[in-house]
Design a protein around this motif. Structure first.
Motif, PDB file in Angstrom:
ATOM      1  N   ARG A 117       0.819  -1.214   0.000  1.00 52.79           N
ATOM      2  CA  ARG A 117       0.000   0.000   0.000  1.00 52.79           C
ATOM      3  C   ARG A 117       0.856   1.268   0.000  1.00 52.79           C
ATOM      4  O   ARG A 117       0.359   2.367  -0.231  1.00 52.79           O
ATOM      5  N   THR A 118       2.147   1.119   0.280  1.00 51.85           N
ATOM      6  CA  THR A 118       3.027   2.292   0.289  1.00 51.85           C
ATOM      7  C   THR A 118       3.420   2.735  -1.112  1.00 51.85           C
ATOM      8  O   THR A 118       4.026   3.788  -1.271  1.00 51.85           O
ATOM      9  N   PHE A 119       3.079   1.934  -2.135  1.00 50.53           N
ATOM     10  CA  PHE A 119       3.469   2.272  -3.507  1.00 50.53           C
ATOM     11  C   PHE A 119       2.258   2.836  -4.238  1.00 50.53           C
ATOM     12  O   PHE A 119       1.343   2.114  -4.618  1.00 50.53           O
ATOM     13  N   ARG A 120       2.259   4.149  -4.448  1.00 53.77           N
ATOM     14  CA  ARG A 120       1.138   4.849  -5.063  1.00 53.77           C
ATOM     15  C   ARG A 120       1.473   5.113  -6.532  1.00 53.77           C
ATOM     16  O   ARG A 120       2.113   6.111  -6.857  1.00 53.77           O
ATOM     17  N   SER A 121       1.055   4.223  -7.378  1.00 51.21           N
ATOM     18  CA  SER A 121       1.345   4.343  -8.800  1.00 51.21           C
ATOM     19  C   SER A 121       0.089   4.059  -9.606  1.00 51.21           C
ATOM     20  O   SER A 121      -0.693   3.156  -9.279  1.00 51.21           O
ATOM     21  N   GLN A 122      -0.105   4.836 -10.668  1.00 44.21           N
ATOM     22  CA  GLN A 122      -1.217   4.571 -11.570  1.00 44.21           C
ATOM     23  C   GLN A 122      -0.876   3.449 -12.550  1.00 44.21           C
ATOM     24  O   GLN A 122      -1.754   2.983 -13.269  1.00 44.21           O
ATOM     25  N   PHE A 123       0.393   3.054 -12.588  1.00 48.71           N
ATOM     26  CA  PHE A 123       0.830   1.954 -13.441  1.00 48.71           C
ATOM     27  C   PHE A 123       1.031   0.704 -12.591  1.00 48.71           C
ATOM     28  O   PHE A 123       1.539   0.769 -11.478  1.00 48.71           O
ATOM     29  N   ALA A 124       0.653  -0.443 -13.152  1.00 50.13           N
ATOM     30  CA  ALA A 124       0.882  -1.711 -12.472  1.00 50.13           C
ATOM     31  C   ALA A 124       2.235  -2.270 -12.899  1.00 50.13           C
ATOM     32  O   ALA A 124       2.526  -2.352 -14.096  1.00 50.13           O
ATOM     33  N   PRO A 125       3.104  -2.636 -11.962  1.00 55.13           N
ATOM     34  CA  PRO A 125       4.395  -3.246 -12.332  1.00 55.13           C
ATOM     35  C   PRO A 125       4.195  -4.631 -12.922  1.00 55.13           C
ATOM     36  O   PRO A 125       3.623  -5.523 -12.281  1.00 55.13           O
ATOM     37  N   VAL A 126       4.660  -4.826 -14.150  1.00 60.42           N
ATOM     38  CA  VAL A 126       4.497  -6.098 -14.854  1.00 60.42           C
ATOM     39  C   VAL A 126       5.760  -6.382 -15.655  1.00 60.42           C
ATOM     40  O   VAL A 126       6.490  -5.462 -16.020  1.00 60.42           O
ATOM     41  N   PRO A 127       6.045  -7.643 -15.949  1.00 62.07           N
ATOM     42  CA  PRO A 127       7.171  -7.953 -16.842  1.00 62.07           C
ATOM     43  C   PRO A 127       6.802  -7.632 -18.289  1.00 62.07           C
ATOM     44  O   PRO A 127       5.621  -7.521 -18.642  1.00 62.07           O
ATOM     45  N   TYR A 128       7.817  -7.498 -19.121  1.00 61.02           N
ATOM     46  CA  TYR A 128       7.588  -7.243 -20.547  1.00 61.02           C
ATOM     47  C   TYR A 128       8.174  -8.392 -21.361  1.00 61.02           C
ATOM     48  O   TYR A 128       9.298  -8.843 -21.065  1.00 61.02           O
ATOM     49  N   PRO A 129       7.439  -8.878 -22.354  1.00 63.81           N
ATOM     50  CA  PRO A 129       6.100  -8.470 -22.790  1.00 63.81           C
ATOM     51  C   PRO A 129       5.018  -9.241 -22.044  1.00 63.81           C
ATOM     52  O   PRO A 129       5.159 -10.440 -21.778  1.00 63.81           O
ATOM     53  N   LEU A 130       3.937  -8.566 -21.732  1.00 58.29           N
ATOM     54  CA  LEU A 130       2.850  -9.129 -20.946  1.00 58.29           C
ATOM     55  C   LEU A 130       1.871  -9.864 -21.866  1.00 58.29           C
ATOM     56  O   LEU A 130       1.525  -9.390 -22.954  1.00 58.29           O
ATOM     57  N   HIS A 131       1.402 -11.025 -21.392  1.00 59.21           N
ATOM     58  CA  HIS A 131       0.450 -11.825 -22.161  1.00 59.21           C
ATOM     59  C   HIS A 131      -0.971 -11.662 -21.645  1.00 59.21           C
ATOM     60  O   HIS A 131      -1.916 -11.450 -22.413  1.00 59.21           O
TER      61      HIS A 131
END
Length: 787
Positions: free
Chosen positions: A345-359
């Protein structure tokens, strides 16, 4: 001196004193320039009011003068005829302020004496001075000017790491008091002649001090004392309450970090330099050695900042995502890997951390993805903090040969090949020099650039020396100082790649983190990272790692054999090409960080610590601090009593012993009378004490009476034995509860506070009298009737 002149000077002084709070933030001559500008504006206001100009005209003329001063001193090249501000002046001024705000948010204080930062500081102080003059002089509401002084405080409060010095509150408080005093004196003078204040204790004193001034100085002393003491005594607010939302206070409890959609690079830099190293997320699955997690890609570079290019409305997440852009192989033959990510909850980001490339990903409602970057972003502004989701990513592993065989093709978009027109030609020359051995092969050029940054170019990783990713900062980094952090390495390689005709963008996200138990990886805020992504026809976007080994220990596997690929005959690929992935199993064991490299791992995830490190130590320290605070009254009484009994026999010694008996009776709850004579007090003590202590009480009272009224100066008068006997008898007569209260929280210690304020008042009387003497000496004609 007329009233408006007096208030005008006071407003100028309050502005200058208030601007001292900016000294921890800015450097250079901004204070002197601001004081001069404010003095000019104040002088114009005084002159116009003396000429009886309409009141509404005065601030307009002052504003014109201020604009002309700022333009002439800082933007002279944009003036028409060297004097008149024009459209270009406004555009350049806006650009300078944008650069200043970028520097303020990006770098730690104190900031360098750059021209745009000096312009910002001078503008803030000068405009504040103009508004203070308007409110205090024109509107005659000096009390409200304190809000403007508070606005200047917000700048250092938002940028200075660790809080502001408590003494820095004193100058603005003094300036505010001076302004209020000037207005109060002006208001009072309208009622007629001032009633003279009392003179000093000596009735023959030929000069008098103003009663109004006496009261004002006492109120001012109290205000200044509060301004100095309260910030030191009250608990400090977390950094970021006003302007910096990136601080933290411990694992799981810190404010964390914020990554916005407007400027992710800026937010990443702020977190690496100022944020606490709290946990951002944990994940399981994926490659056994961990994987890079990406938030987004910055593909638009305007010469000043790297940003996300304008995008179409994102696609709704339903089922599988679209394939990675630029990939021309058969995706059905590419292996996939599954992961589960739990975001703190301490990470306030509008982007979700994901690996690339996402399936695919389990985030559905209120989340969308961009087909060109394959990043997952909130559709309604919510943050990813607290989310737990599953995903599947392509496990692609390109080889150096596949990338070497990639032929130049069309540009993937309209942004990632753009090179700003103001790019330093020396950067282009450097890129050609570094890649001369590649013989025009794009992949070999990229590999040589990566090698140049990591080893051959003598670059140093440091979060202290990074000054942004604008063109000037990149030129300094690439050509001069060669010291920066991941932002400079990523953007520097991306820009150099573009100059060579290779489409490039910058990825923002996280390093793989640190391995924990049961295949779990822990990623912390200081694992935030930036890297360049280069485009190869048929393969797509490929990640490179130019940041030195002190930060990123290994390079992607497809770059390991880059040197051998140039000597290998070109053959058709035997397997489907692939895009940058996470299957290269990067070695996450990082070398020991040097002094200027942030701790990317934090505390070991396996060792959860003990009760002392997990808050017990802080609790003990807090308890000890509270106990020490409660012991202050007891300590004062003990030291005072020892001093009194240690005093040599004589008049001062007898007075001290008498005061000790007085304080003892007050501590025990007895009614000591301050108006009674020593003999009356002695008779009262006899009535309160047992018979065996009566002689000692009588001798103590008669001894004090003789010292005070009989002029006894015999140095052999020693009543310490009598005082001990009386004090012991008083304690023996008291109840148990009162004795312990007298030990732990003696009421008599409050008397010393009153005595201290009385002595301070006597000092202020002397100060008032000194001022009166000085006024009489400098202005002898005004005498007692001076206003």
């Amino acid at each position: 001196m007329t009233g408006h002149v007096r208030i005008s000077f006071a407003a100028w002084g309050a502005t200058v004193l208030g601007s001292l709070v900016l000294t921890p933030v800015f450097s250079g001559p901004f204070l002197f320039i601001s004081a001069f500008f404010c003095a000019a504006v104040t002088g114009v206001g005084i002159g116009l009011q003396n000429l009886r100009v309409p009141r509404f005209v005065v601030p307009v003329v002052q504003l014109v003068v201020l604009v002309e001063l700022i333009a002439f001193f800082f933007l002279r090249d944009t003036l028409r005829f060297g004097l008149v501000p024009w459209k270009q002046t406004v555009v350049e001024y806006n650009q300078q302020l944008v650069n200043a705000m970028d520097s303020i948010n990006r770098f730690s204080a104190p900031l360098p004496p750059d021209s745009h930062l000096t312009l910002f500081a001078v503008s803030v102080i000068s405009v504040t001075g103009l508004l203070i003059h308007l409110i205090a002089v024109q509107l005659k509401q000096a009390a409200w000017a304190g809000l403007l002084l508070l606005t200047m405080y917000t700048v250092p409060a938002a940028t200075v790491h660790g809080g502001l010095p408590a003494l820095l509150f004193i100058p603005p408080a003094i300036g505010y008091i001076v302004l209020l005093s000037a207005e109060g004196r002006t208001r009072l003078s309208r009622w007629g002649r001032r009633i003279s204040g009392v003179s000093h204790l000596d009735a023959a004193e030929p000069v008098e001090a103003s009663a109004l001034g006496q009261a004002g100085r006492r109120i001012g002393l109290s205000v200044v004392a509060l301004a100095a003491l309260l910030p030191a005594l009250l608990p400090a607010l977390p950094e970021g309450v006003i302007g910096n939302g990136l601080a933290g206070s411990g694992a799981g409890n810190g404010v964390g970090a914020s990554i916005s959609a407007t400027d992710p690079m800026l937010d990443m830099g702020k977190n690496l330099k100022r944020g606490d190293n709290v946990t951002a997320l944990t994940y399981t699955g994926g490659p056994s050695a961990g994987t890079y997690l990406r938030l987004t890609a910055l593909d638009l570079f305007d010469g000043n900042t790297w940003r996300i290019s304008p995008r179409q409305s994102g696609r709704k997440i339903s089922g599988d995502l679209s394939g990675p852009p630029g990939y021309t192989g058969d995706l059905s033959k590419v292996q996939t890997t599954k992961m589960q990510i739990d975001v703190s909850r301490t990470f306030r980001s509008q982007f979700a951390p994901v690996p690339y490339p996402l399936h695919s990903i389990s985030l559905k409602n209120r989340w969308k993805y961009d087909a060109s970057a394959l990043d997952v972003v909130s559709s309604n502004g919510q943050v990813v903090g607290g989310q737990n989701y599953n995903l599947t990513s392509y496990d692609m592993r390109p080889t150096a040969q596949q990338l070497f065989d990639s032929t130049p093709g069309g540009e993937p978009d309209q942004y990632t090949s753009d090179v700003p027109s103001r790019t330093d030609p020396k950067i282009k020359d450097l890129a050609k020099q570094v890649t001369a051995g590649a013989k025009g092969n794009m992949f070999e050029e990229a590999a040589l650039l990566q090698k140049w940054f990591r080893t051959d170019g003598d670059y140093v990783y440091s979060t202290e020396n990074g000054h942004g990713s604008g063109m000037r900062a990149l030129s300094d980094f690439l050509l001069k100082n060669k010291s920066g952090y991941c932002e400079q390495f990523a953007t520097g390689m991306a820009l150099m790649a573009r100059t060579l005709g290779i489409p490039a963008r910058v990825g923002i996200g996280f390093l793989p983190g640190q391995a924990g138990k049961d295949g779990q990886h822990i990623v912390r805020m200081h694992d935030m990272h930036a890297w360049p992504e280069l485009y190869f026809q048929g393969v797509g976007w490929v990640r490179f790692e130019p940041t030195p080994p002190t930060r990123a220990a290994t390079t992607p596997s497809w770059t390991d054999s880059a040197g051998a690929a140039i000597n290998t005959p070109t053959t058709a690929p035997t397997s489907a090409p692939s895009t940058p992935g996470d299957g290269e199993s990067p070695d996450i064991s990082k070398p020991k960080n040097p002094k200027d490299v942030p701790d990317t791992a934090g505390a070991g995830p396996i060792d959860a610590g003990n009760w002392f490190t997990n808050g017990g130590g802080k609790a003990i320290g807090l308890m000890l601090g509270v106990l020490l605070l409660l012991c202050i009254p007891w300590l004062i009484r003990v030291l005072t009593r020892r001093k009194r009994f240690a005093r040599a026999p004589g008049r001062a010694g007898v007075e001290g012993l008498w005061a000790e008996i007085r304080d003892t009776t007050r501590d025990l709850g007895l009614d000591w009378s301050d108006t009674a004579t020593p003999r009356q007090i002695g008779d009262w003590l006899v009535s309160e004490l047992p018979a065996d202590a009566h002689p000692a009480a009588v001798r103590l009272a008669r001894g004090l009476e003789a010292v005070r009224y009989a002029g006894l100066t015999d140095l052999q008068v020693d009543l310490r034995a009598e005082a001990r006997t009386v004090r012991k008898a008083l304690w023996g007569q008291a109840k148990f509860v009162r004795r312990w209260r007298a030990r732990l929280l003696p009421p008599s210690w409050r008397w010393y506070l009153n005595r201290g304020s009385s002595e301070a008042s006597d000092l202020l009387d002397e100060f008032d009298l000194a001022l009166a003497r000085l006024r009489s000496f400098l202005l002898p004609g005004r005498g007692r009737h001076a206003n």
